[in-house]
Write a protein that holds these residues in place. Structure first.
Motif, PDB file in Angstrom:
ATOM      1  N   PHE A 127       0.840  -1.122   0.052  1.00 26.87           N
ATOM      2  CA  PHE A 127      -0.128   0.209  -0.254  1.00 26.87           C
ATOM      3  C   PHE A 127       0.610   1.090  -0.043  1.00 26.87           C
ATOM      4  CE2 PHE A 127      -3.322  -2.401   2.047  1.00 26.87           C
ATOM      5  CZ  PHE A 127      -4.353  -2.582   0.791  1.00 26.87           C
ATOM      6  N   ASP A 128       2.157   1.438   0.257  1.00 25.90           N
ATOM      7  CA  ASP A 128       2.890   2.506   0.732  1.00 25.90           C
ATOM      8  C   ASP A 128       3.102   3.245  -0.832  1.00 25.90           C
ATOM      9  OD1 ASP A 128       2.944   2.464   2.947  1.00 25.90           O
ATOM     10  OD2 ASP A 128       5.690   1.700   3.199  1.00 25.90           O
ATOM     11  N   TYR A 129       2.888   2.057  -1.298  1.00 27.89           N
ATOM     12  CA  TYR A 129       3.452   2.667  -3.326  1.00 27.89           C
ATOM     13  C   TYR A 129       2.125   2.091  -4.281  1.00 27.89           C
ATOM     14  CZ  TYR A 129       7.805   1.020  -1.866  1.00 27.89           C
ATOM     15  OH  TYR A 129       8.997   1.708  -1.621  1.00 27.89           O
ATOM     16  N   ALA A 130       0.399   2.849  -3.204  1.00 26.63           N
ATOM     17  CA  ALA A 130      -0.445   2.431  -4.162  1.00 26.63           C
ATOM     18  C   ALA A 130      -0.597   4.246  -4.509  1.00 26.63           C
ATOM     19  CB  ALA A 130      -1.393   2.815  -3.155  1.00 26.63           C
ATOM     20  N   ILE A 131      -0.556   4.440  -6.298  1.00 25.92           N
ATOM     21  CA  ILE A 131      -0.555   5.771  -6.381  1.00 25.92           C
ATOM     22  C   ILE A 131      -1.715   6.691  -6.582  1.00 25.92           C
ATOM     23  CG2 ILE A 131       0.120   7.137  -8.392  1.00 25.92           C
ATOM     24  CD1 ILE A 131       2.616   4.380  -8.746  1.00 25.92           C
ATOM     25  N   LEU A 132      -1.413   7.791  -5.924  1.00 23.32           N
ATOM     26  CA  LEU A 132      -3.149   8.822  -5.861  1.00 23.32           C
ATOM     27  C   LEU A 132      -2.250   9.857  -6.873  1.00 23.32           C
ATOM     28  CD1 LEU A 132      -3.389   6.274  -3.682  1.00 23.32           C
ATOM     29  CD2 LEU A 132      -4.098   8.787  -2.365  1.00 23.32           C
ATOM     30  N   ARG A 133      -3.582  10.725  -7.734  1.00 29.39           N
ATOM     31  CA  ARG A 133      -2.904  11.781  -7.580  1.00 29.39           C
ATOM     32  C   ARG A 133      -2.910  12.627  -7.034  1.00 29.39           C
ATOM     33  NH1 ARG A 133      -8.840  11.381 -11.179  1.00 29.39           N
ATOM     34  NH2 ARG A 133      -9.322   9.709  -9.478  1.00 29.39           N
ATOM     35  N   GLN A 134      -2.352  13.515  -7.500  1.00 28.16           N
ATOM     36  CA  GLN A 134      -1.722  14.464  -5.946  1.00 28.16           C
ATOM     37  C   GLN A 134      -2.347  15.551  -5.307  1.00 28.16           C
ATOM     38  OE1 GLN A 134       1.664  14.382  -4.810  1.00 28.16           O
ATOM     39  NE2 GLN A 134       1.139  11.309  -6.555  1.00 28.16           N
ATOM     40  N   GLN A 135      -3.714  15.690  -5.979  1.00 25.10           N
ATOM     41  CA  GLN A 135      -4.226  16.377  -5.070  1.00 25.10           C
ATOM     42  C   GLN A 135      -5.079  15.769  -4.131  1.00 25.10           C
ATOM     43  OE1 GLN A 135      -6.485  15.337  -8.774  1.00 25.10           O
ATOM     44  NE2 GLN A 135      -8.387  15.554  -7.806  1.00 25.10           N
ATOM     45  N   PHE A 136      -5.115  14.877  -4.278  1.00 24.37           N
ATOM     46  CA  PHE A 136      -5.380  14.647  -3.098  1.00 24.37           C
ATOM     47  C   PHE A 136      -4.879  14.410  -1.876  1.00 24.37           C
ATOM     48  CE2 PHE A 136      -8.038  11.227  -5.577  1.00 24.37           C
ATOM     49  CZ  PHE A 136      -9.086  11.784  -5.260  1.00 24.37           C
ATOM     50  N   LYS A 137      -3.359  14.714  -2.096  1.00 23.37           N
ATOM     51  CA  LYS A 137      -1.944  15.494  -0.388  1.00 23.37           C
ATOM     52  C   LYS A 137      -2.799  16.611  -0.037  1.00 23.37           C
ATOM     53  CE  LYS A 137       0.637  13.510   0.695  1.00 23.37           C
ATOM     54  NZ  LYS A 137       0.345  12.766   1.816  1.00 23.37           N
ATOM     55  N   HIS A 138      -3.368  17.300  -0.825  1.00 26.81           N
ATOM     56  CA  HIS A 138      -4.461  18.723   0.198  1.00 26.81           C
ATOM     57  C   HIS A 138      -5.793  18.252   0.595  1.00 26.81           C
ATOM     58  CE1 HIS A 138      -0.682  19.949  -1.260  1.00 26.81           C
ATOM     59  NE2 HIS A 138      -0.535  19.958  -2.679  1.00 26.81           N
ATOM     60  N   ALA A 139      -6.256  17.180   0.352  1.00 30.89           N
ATOM     61  CA  ALA A 139      -7.788  17.063   0.617  1.00 30.89           C
ATOM     62  C   ALA A 139      -8.050  16.676   2.034  1.00 30.89           C
ATOM     63  CB  ALA A 139      -8.266  15.756  -0.241  1.00 30.89           C
ATOM     64  N   CYS A 140      -9.045  17.481   2.771  1.00 23.17           N
ATOM     65  CA  CYS A 140      -9.781  17.840   4.218  1.00 23.17           C
ATOM     66  C   CYS A 140     -10.530  15.986   3.886  1.00 23.17           C
ATOM     67  CB  CYS A 140      -9.978  18.956   4.379  1.00 23.17           C
ATOM     68  SG  CYS A 140      -8.726  20.079   4.096  1.00 23.17           S
ATOM     69  N   ARG A 141     -10.641  15.873   4.773  1.00 22.36           N
ATOM     70  CA  ARG A 141     -11.620  14.663   4.721  1.00 22.36           C
ATOM     71  C   ARG A 141     -12.670  14.936   5.506  1.00 22.36           C
ATOM     72  NH1 ARG A 141      -6.812  11.314   6.382  1.00 22.36           N
ATOM     73  NH2 ARG A 141      -5.577  10.694   5.468  1.00 22.36           N
ATOM     74  N   ASN A 142     -13.508  14.731   5.533  1.00 27.42           N
ATOM     75  CA  ASN A 142     -14.739  15.587   7.118  1.00 27.42           C
ATOM     76  C   ASN A 142     -15.471  14.264   7.909  1.00 27.42           C
ATOM     77  OD1 ASN A 142     -15.504  17.455   4.800  1.00 27.42           O
ATOM     78  ND2 ASN A 142     -17.324  16.932   3.704  1.00 27.42           N
ATOM     79  N   GLU A 143     -15.502  15.118   8.358  1.00 24.80           N
ATOM     80  CA  GLU A 143     -16.134  13.605  10.196  1.00 24.80           C
ATOM     81  C   GLU A 143     -16.770  12.773   9.501  1.00 24.80           C
ATOM     82  OE1 GLU A 143     -18.215  14.117  14.105  1.00 24.80           O
ATOM     83  OE2 GLU A 143     -17.206  15.682  13.491  1.00 24.80           O
ATOM     84  N   TYR A 144     -16.728  11.420   9.511  1.00 28.10           N
ATOM     85  CA  TYR A 144     -17.385  10.397   9.223  1.00 28.10           C
ATOM     86  C   TYR A 144     -18.728  10.597   9.556  1.00 28.10           C
ATOM     87  CZ  TYR A 144     -18.687   6.509   7.053  1.00 28.10           C
ATOM     88  OH  TYR A 144     -19.379   4.524   6.425  1.00 28.10           O
ATOM     89  N   SER A 145     -19.368  10.606  10.521  1.00 32.04           N
ATOM     90  CA  SER A 145     -20.847  10.712  11.313  1.00 32.04           C
ATOM     91  C   SER A 145     -21.137  12.167  10.152  1.00 32.04           C
ATOM     92  CB  SER A 145     -20.452  11.156  13.058  1.00 32.04           C
ATOM     93  OG  SER A 145     -19.870  12.339  12.559  1.00 32.04           O
ATOM     94  N   ARG A 146     -20.446  12.784   9.915  1.00 30.13           N
ATOM     95  CA  ARG A 146     -21.490  13.914   9.543  1.00 30.13           C
ATOM     96  C   ARG A 146     -21.447  13.654   7.587  1.00 30.13           C
ATOM     97  NH1 ARG A 146     -17.969  19.398  10.672  1.00 30.13           N
ATOM     98  NH2 ARG A 146     -20.363  20.378   9.371  1.00 30.13           N
ATOM     99  N   ARG A 147     -21.140  13.423   7.118  1.00 35.97           N
ATOM    100  CA  ARG A 147     -20.963  12.193   5.763  1.00 35.97           C
ATOM    101  C   ARG A 147     -22.537  12.019   5.627  1.00 35.97           C
ATOM    102  NH1 ARG A 147     -15.523   9.743   3.983  1.00 35.97           N
ATOM    103  NH2 ARG A 147     -14.011  10.966   5.431  1.00 35.97           N
ATOM    104  N   ASN A 148     -24.075  11.733   4.696  1.00 33.46           N
ATOM    105  CA  ASN A 148     -24.262  11.356   3.797  1.00 33.46           C
ATOM    106  C   ASN A 148     -24.602  10.567   3.050  1.00 33.46           C
ATOM    107  OD1 ASN A 148     -25.059  13.887   3.528  1.00 33.46           O
ATOM    108  ND2 ASN A 148     -27.422  13.871   3.774  1.00 33.46           N
ATOM    109  N   ARG A 149     -23.984  11.371   1.807  1.00 35.29           N
ATOM    110  CA  ARG A 149     -24.118  11.392  -0.242  1.00 35.29           C
ATOM    111  C   ARG A 149     -23.152  10.040  -0.246  1.00 35.29           C
ATOM    112  NH1 ARG A 149     -27.293  14.039  -1.209  1.00 35.29           N
ATOM    113  NH2 ARG A 149     -26.592  13.692  -3.403  1.00 35.29           N
ATOM    114  N   ILE A 150     -23.815   9.129  -1.627  1.00 38.09           N
ATOM    115  CA  ILE A 150     -23.371   7.762  -1.420  1.00 38.09           C
ATOM    116  C   ILE A 150     -22.828   8.183  -3.136  1.00 38.09           C
ATOM    117  CG2 ILE A 150     -24.171   5.426  -2.207  1.00 38.09           C
ATOM    118  CD1 ILE A 150     -26.757   6.625  -0.995  1.00 38.09           C
TER     119      ILE A 150
END
Length: 318
Positions: A127-150
C-alpha cells in the motif's frame, strides 16, 4: 536535464486509470528536474503539458532515455525483457500474469509473494506504493458521522457500462437515490442516457470532475470500478463496493476486502444490483469510527516511486 519515457495507454478500451497514475509519477519526477515524455495510444489531450509520442505495434524505443517506465498490458514479458536489455526499466504491475520478466524495479500496490524477486533490483510492493493523484494530498476528510452522500464512479470510460443500470436500480429506493452523486468521465459511452435519466429522477450528475476528492469527502459510501480509484477512496476514508471490470483489478480488490471496509462483486454477478443495495444499507448502520480505513493508504506512493528512480539514476551516474 535527464529524460524519462513513460509507456502508457489511455483509450476507451483501456480506460484512463493507467494514465492517471503515470501522470502522478510524472509530476513527482518533474520536481527532480526530469524531462518526461509519454509514449502510447492516448486518446485524451494532455499535449499542453507533456510531449506525447504515438505508439505503433512495431515501435522500438522512439527516443533515447535514461529510464523507461512501463504501465501497459499491451507489453508482454518478451517485450519487457527487450526494453530492459536496452535501458533501465520500471514496470507498474497489478496481476503478475505476463510470465517471467526482468526489470530494474517492479511497482505493485499489493505486496505479492509470487514474483521472481531475483529478476528485479527493487521490489516496490504494498500500500505504500499505491499511486494517488497528487490533489489528494491537499484534500480534507469530513468527519465520517457528518457524511451522508453515496458516490457512484465507474471510471473515465465506464468500460463495463454499469453506471446507467446502477442508477436505474437505485432510483427505486428513494432514501438512496436522493443521496446519490454520479460521476461520469470523458469516455463514457452512455453519457446522454445517464444525463437524461438522472435529470428525470432528481439524481445529481457530475461530468469530467477535476476535484473528485471534494465529492469523496462528503461520501458515506461509494460504488466504484476496481481500479486505482479504490485506493483514493481508502485514503479519503470511504467504505466502498468494488466492481471487477477487468481481471487485473482482482488482486487489489481481494486485499482491500480483507480490511472489512470494502465489499466486492463482478459485472457478471446476477444479483449485483441487489447486493449493492444491501451493502449500502449495511454501511448506513456502520459505526462512525473509520480510523483503520484512513490509515491503509498514506498518499505518498508516487513520491516514493519517483524518489526511488532518482536515487537509482544518481547512483548509476556517480
Amino acid at each position: 536535464m535527464k529524460s524519462i519515457v513513460i509507456r502508457v495507454d489511455a483509450t476507451v478500451t483501456t480506460g484512463a486509470g493507467h494514465l492517471i497514475r503515470c501522470l502522478a509519477i510524472a509530476e513527482q519526477l518533474e520536481k527532480f528536474r526530469f524531462s518526461v515524455t509519454l509514449w502510447g495510444a492516448i486518446d485524451l489531450d494532455i499535449s499542453h503539458h507533456y510531449r506525447v509520442i504515438d505508439y505503433r505495434i512495431d515501435d522500438t524505443l522512439p527516443i533515447s532515455t535514461e529510464l523507461l517506465i512501463v504501465d501497459s498490458y499491451s507489453e508482454d514479458s518478451a517485450q519487457l525483457n527487450y526494453y530492459f536489455s536496452r535501458v533501465p526499466t520500471v514496470v507498474l504491475d497489478d496481476e503478475n500474469n505476463r510470465g517471467i520478466f526482468k526489470a530494474t524495479a517492479v511497482v505493485n500496490p499489493i505486496d505479492r509473494n509470487d514474483y521472481e524477486r531475483i529478476n528485479f533490483q527493487k521490489c516496490l510492493l504494498g500500500f505504500d506504493y499505491a499511486i494517488l493523484r497528487q490533489q489528494f494530498k491537499h484534500a480534507c476528510r469530513n468527519e465520517y458521522s457528518r457524511r451522508n452522500r453515496i458516490l457512484l464512479v465507474m471510471g473515465g470510460s465506464d468500460f463495463g457500462g454499469l453506471t446507467l443500470p446502477i442508477c436505474q436500480h437505485l432510483s427505486q429506493f428513494p432514501t438512496i437515490s436522493c443521496r446519490l452523486d454520479v460521476v461520469i468521465g470523458p469516455g463514457c459511452q452512455d453519457k446522454e442516457f445517464i444525463l437524461s435519466f438522472c435529470e428525470r429522477n432528481g439524481i445529481k450528475v457530475y461530468e469530467n470532475v477535476g476535484n473528485i476528492e471534494t465529492l469523496m469527502a462528503c461520501a458515506k459510501s461509494a460504488i466504484t470500478a476496481g481500479g486505482g480509484t479504490v485506493f483514493e477512496l481508502a485514503y479519503m476514508g470511504v467504505p466502498s463496493y468494488m466492481i471487477e471490470i477487468a481481471s487485473n483489478q482482482r488482486p487489489a480488490m481481494t486485499v482491500l476486502k480483507q480490511t472489512g471496509y470494502f465489499e466486492s462483486g463482478s459485472k457478471e454477478d446476477i444479483d449485483l444490483l441487489n447486493n449493492i443495495v444491501c451493502w449500502i444499507e449495511a454501511v448506513d448502520k456502520m459505526e462512525s469510527n473509520i480510523d483503520g480505513l484512513c490509515n491503509i493508504v498514506d498518499g505518498n506512493g508516487a513520491k516514493r516511486v519517483a524518489q526511488c528512480i532518482y536515487d537509482y539514476l544518481m547512483k548509476k551516474e556517480g
